[in-house]
Write an enzyme that holds these catalytic residues in place. Structure first.
Site, PDB file in Angstrom:
ATOM      1  N   SER A 125       0.788  -1.242   0.000  1.00 16.54           N
ATOM      2  CA  SER A 125       0.000   0.000   0.000  1.00 16.54           C
ATOM      3  C   SER A 125       0.818   1.290   0.000  1.00 16.54           C
ATOM      4  CB  SER A 125      -0.959   0.002   1.196  1.00 16.54           C
ATOM      5  OG  SER A 125      -1.978  -0.933   1.024  1.00 16.54           O
ATOM      6  N   CYS A 171       6.265  -2.437   6.167  1.00 17.82           N
ATOM      7  CA  CYS A 171       6.460  -3.166   7.417  1.00 17.82           C
ATOM      8  C   CYS A 171       7.688  -2.675   8.169  1.00 17.82           C
ATOM      9  CB  CYS A 171       6.609  -4.658   7.132  1.00 17.82           C
ATOM     10  SG  CYS A 171       5.231  -5.337   6.191  1.00 17.82           S
ATOM     11  N   ASN A 446       6.216  -7.343  12.352  1.00 15.58           N
ATOM     12  CA  ASN A 446       5.279  -6.310  11.903  1.00 15.58           C
ATOM     13  C   ASN A 446       3.853  -6.735  12.281  1.00 15.58           C
ATOM     14  OD1 ASN A 446       5.102  -8.424   9.942  1.00 15.58           O
ATOM     15  ND2 ASN A 446       4.105  -6.997   8.562  1.00 15.58           N
ATOM     16  N   CYS A 448       1.267  -7.989  10.789  1.00 16.66           N
ATOM     17  CA  CYS A 448       0.732  -9.243  10.252  1.00 16.66           C
ATOM     18  C   CYS A 448       1.666 -10.425  10.495  1.00 16.66           C
ATOM     19  CB  CYS A 448       0.461  -9.106   8.757  1.00 16.66           C
ATOM     20  SG  CYS A 448      -0.724  -7.807   8.365  1.00 16.66           S
ATOM     21  N   SER A 449       2.846 -10.164  11.003  1.00 14.54           N
ATOM     22  CA  SER A 449       3.837 -11.184  11.374  1.00 14.54           C
ATOM     23  C   SER A 449       4.466 -11.931  10.205  1.00 14.54           C
ATOM     24  CB  SER A 449       3.234 -12.205  12.361  1.00 14.54           C
ATOM     25  OG  SER A 449       2.945 -11.580  13.585  1.00 14.54           O
ATOM     26  N   GLU A 450       4.273 -11.466   8.978  1.00 13.58           N
ATOM     27  CA  GLU A 450       5.008 -12.095   7.879  1.00 13.58           C
ATOM     28  C   GLU A 450       6.427 -11.534   7.789  1.00 13.58           C
ATOM     29  OE1 GLU A 450       3.561  -8.436   5.698  1.00 13.58           O
ATOM     30  OE2 GLU A 450       3.076  -9.616   7.463  1.00 13.58           O
TER      31      GLU A 450
END
Length: 515
Positions: A125, A171, A446, A448-450
């Site tokens: 984004s 992130c 971050n 979303c943990s990716e």
């Protein structure tokens, strides 16, 4: 680098063969009121209305874009956005010497435009929000406290404007010191978070270094505890719409399982959910009792001076007694009676609901973050064996008390079942897979943990649409095209680090070094 053409042809429009539609995109609130409308959105004909709405409502620049009549306005054509992104990546790639020559740069630009228009790939984004606003439209804006690395000298410099270097990273993982107002401390983190949220990025932080409630302060007195500061940061995040549009700020809050405030942290959102439920139910109860009081006062057929006298107005007396029995505060009843004396009979207050955008949730804290507990293997072993678990004071490193590991585990499980937070991050396992262990432990992720990596680093992402490389009729996946797209988009992410700006000096340096 040599950039070969696979999807496009030299001296041919990358959009060749595409048909375009002009559509309307609008956004309404729950009451049906139009809060956004653009009736001249041009997109490829194959795009869904959802894709059209996302581009128009979130990613189109709404101000400062030159129009055909010489005025300034907003973006309306998807090709403006595709050019804004592709041109900027190409220009920065040329400046940093990534292309062998002009033909390679042009091939890169055309291939990227082709993939964007056909929804084969997309960046994260912040790229859509920020990239190209200066390079294409000349937008600068006042500097916001960002830093960047000069790719030629390796020197970390302070950004001179908001958009000459965009913030393309989605992130971030940011560190925090146990300090209230100095650089790197609690209030400084809130400022750094605001820089990220404003331009559409998300961030995560491990707050385990902050001293717990009751721990001594250097100037005397004791700490108010971690949660008091988390609530401040949560409200700050809630006030910011990422990219200036409709998306909420995204943040991850992490706490180690041995922090003395761990139980309060685990129960935080669950308690706030209970508060919302109480507000919703309470507003219904209050409304019913106020209505009964109004009806008792207005329906009285005796003398006017006796209308609000509970001794003479038996209906009013019963309404007051029932309200008291149901726990309505006496101060609230007194205020209602005083307003009725002034003949104000329309006394219905706000009726709260459990709608996400309603005022009840707007008063609840903890709604802007994903919360996670960081647990090592030792904690799991303590749960399995039924042992106690030490909670460690941050200022001394001493165990201040012990809890039953299974009871703490049960609290985490119940809270997650009740309100979906906290999540778990397995500290030992994560660091066993660490690719850069010499840089220190991985302590956070971050939102979303990716992205799990070192503190004070950032990453930018992109997605490839696998179905665009798959031919359903033949059942064949075009591996060559897929590999070509991976190469192009890996280069885009590399260029984005070179051109990007970051919320602190340390994040700029480490993101550049570890890219």
């Amino acid at each position: 680098m040599k950039i070969r053409r696979l999807f496009t042809r030299k001296q041919k429009d990358p959009y060749h063969g595409l048909e375009w539609d002009t559509r309307c995109s609008e956004l309404r609130d729950p009451d049906g009121r139009v809060i956004f409308q653009n009736d001249r959105v041009t997109v490829p004909s194959g795009w869904s209305q959802i894709a059209t709405d996302i581009l128009a409502q979130k990613y189109f620049r709404r101000a400062g874009v030159p129009q055909e009549d010489g005025s300034l306005g907003g973006e309306r054509d998807a090709r403006q956005v595709f050019h804004r992104l592709s041109h900027t990546w190409t220009e920065w790639g040329k400046r940093a010497g990534y292309f062998d020559g002009a033909e390679d740069a042009q091939a890169f630009y055309d291939e990227v435009c082709y993939m964007l228009a056909r929804q084969m790939a997309a960046p994260n984004s912040p790229q859509w929000f920020n990239t190209g606003l200066f390079d294409v439209y000349g937008l600068k804006g006042p500097a916001q406290g960002h830093f960047y690395v000069d790719h030629e000298t390796g020197e970390v410099l302070k950004a001179k404007s908001a958009y000459e270097r965009p913030q393309p990273h989605a992130c971030f993982i940011m560190s925090i010191k146990d300090d209230l107002v100095n650089e790197g401390g609690i209030m400084d983190l809130i400022t750094r978070e605001a820089r990220l949220f404003k331009y559409g990025s998300g961030t995560g932080t491990n707050f385990s270094g902050i001293r717990a409630e009751g721990e001594p302060l250097s100037g005397g007195g004791v700490s108010s505890g971690l949660l008091s500061f988390l609530k401040i940061a949560d409200k700050s995040a809630a006030a910011i719409k990422s990219g200036g549009t409709t998306r909420r700020a995204a943040k991850m809050v992490i706490l180690d399982a041995d922090h003395p405030d761990i139980e309060k942290f685990v129960n935080w959102k669950m308690s706030e959910e209970h508060k919302v439920a109480s507000m919703v139910a309470g507003s219904v109860v209050l409304g019913n009792h106020v209505r009964s009081l109004c009806e008792a006062a207005t329906g009285y057929h005796g003398r006017e001076q006796d209308r609000l006298d509970p001794a003479r107005n038996t209906s009013l007396r019963r309404a007051i007694r029932k309200a008291l029995d149901d726990g309505v505060p006496t101060s609230y009843l007194y205020q209602t009676m005083q307003l009725l004396k002034q003949h104000e009979n329309d006394l219905q207050d706000v009726l709260y609901t459990t709608d996400w955008e309603d005022d009840a949730y707007n008063t609840a804290s903890g709604q802007s973050s994903n919360n996670s507990v960081r647990i090592p293997n030792e904690f799991i072993k303590a749960v399995m064996s039924g042992d106690s678990w030490d909670l460690v004071e941050r200022t001394t490193g001493n165990a201040v008390r012990s809890v039953d590991a299974r009871e703490l585990w049960q609290k985490i499980a119940r809270a997650a079942w009740q309100c979906a937070d906290p999540g778990l991050q397995f500290h030992t396992t994560i660091n066993e897979w660490h690719t850069c262990p010499a840089g220190g432990d991985i302590r956070a992720s971050n939102p979303c943990s990716e992205y799990m990596f070192l503190d004070d680093t950032a990453c930018n992402l992109a997605s490839l649409n696998l179905m665009k490389f798959y031919d359903a009729d033949s059942g064949r996946f075009d591996l060559s095209a897929y590999q070509h797209a991976i190469r192009i988009w890996t280069l885009i992410l590399e260029i984005s680090v070179v051109m990007g700006q970051f919320p602190s000096r340390e994040i700029a340096r480490r993101s550049f070094e570890y890219r």
